[in-house]
Design an enzyme around this catalytic site. Structure first.
Site: not given
Length: 280
Positions: A50, A83, A206, A105
């Protein structure tokens, strides 16, 4: 076996109607534990780094090099993925480093800005043969939100995918990041509606807060990529804590980190089998 492109794993899972596990890397011991779990299961895994993890390590390149090297040596198929990159430049860097896929994102942006930024990333990534995931409809976590008001709208999702050309879409369907209890209630009807409306695989973020049964139901409803981080971090941390409690004089960090690494293996293997429909 060895390092594979994310597209290969996602296409296989989507065609078979099963889930593909995607697990987050934190440090070297995590990489080793995740890959060992995939090897034990005899199933493919996606290793994810991430943006937050890259920041923790002072940059993505060293951890990326380790992740890619371990993937190449694995007897299981392993893909490497970026990520939750909100930084466009980080997404482009991951392409250059040899990642099989990236997630840009832009969900924090206004819709039109999200589309424009995602288009830029997709153009760069696709030129290098890199698979792109994006997000539409805010997935909670920072504020604990997993309410109907943040669900992804199917019509908007269709427009977004058509405008951007993304290969997979992370959608908000009731889960929330960083949950330590598996109590999130997924909206299976919304998953099915998104699956029916879109021709790209759906991604569940999640998932640590979702029960096994609910994840299996989500896969049946149309989810393909299943992201897990916090749940596995708990196995690692509990094993380290237990080792230190039992060995209070230890100073060699390899001893307690190896306990954490070892604890990941069976749970990774179990989750991969569960998602792939191989659970007993």
């Amino acid at each position: 076996m060895t390092l594979v492109n994310t597209r290969e794993l996602m296409d296989q899972a989507a065609a078979a109607g099963v889930g593909q596990g995607a697990f987050n890397v934190i440090h070297l011991e995590t990489i080793e534990g995740l890959v060992s779990g995939a090897e034990q299961a005899g199933l493919p895994v996606i290793l994810q780094i991430s943006e937050n993890c890259a920041k923790y390590h002072g940059g993505i390149e060293p951890l990326a090099a380790a992740t890619l090297a371990i993937a190449r040596q694995s007897t299981a198929p392993v893909a490497v993925h970026l990520d939750h990159a909100e930084d466009e430049q980080l997404a482009l860097q991951a392409v250059d480093l040899g990642f099989g896929s990236i997630m840009y994102d832009g969900a924090h942006l206004e819709y039109s800005e999200n589309v424009a930024a995602t288009q830029r990333v997709v153009k760069y990534a696709h030129a290098a043969g890199v698979y792109v995931e994006a997000e539409l409809g805010k997935v909670g976590g920072k504020d604990g939100a997993h309410a109907p008001g943040v669900l992804t709208d199917p019509d908007e999702a269709v427009s977004f995918v058509a405008a951007t050309g993304v290969d997979a879409l992370a959608v908000a369907v009731g889960s929330s990041h960083a949950m330590t209890e598996r109590s999130a209630a997924l909206n299976l009807e919304r998953i099915a509606a998104l699956k029916a409306a879109l021709d790209v695989p759906l991604v569940l973020h999640g998932s640590s807060g979702v029960s096994d049964a609910n994840i299996v139901a989500a896969i049946a409803a149309g989810m393909t990529k299943i992201n897990v981080s916090t749940h596995l971090n708990g196995f690692f941390t509990r094993a380290v804590r237990e080792y230190l409690d039992a060995n209070p004089t230890v100073v060699d960090s390899r001893k307690y980190l190896s306990a954490g690494r070892k604890a990941l293996v069976p749970e990774v293997a179990r989750l991969l089998a569960l998602f792939a429909g191989h659970a007993g």
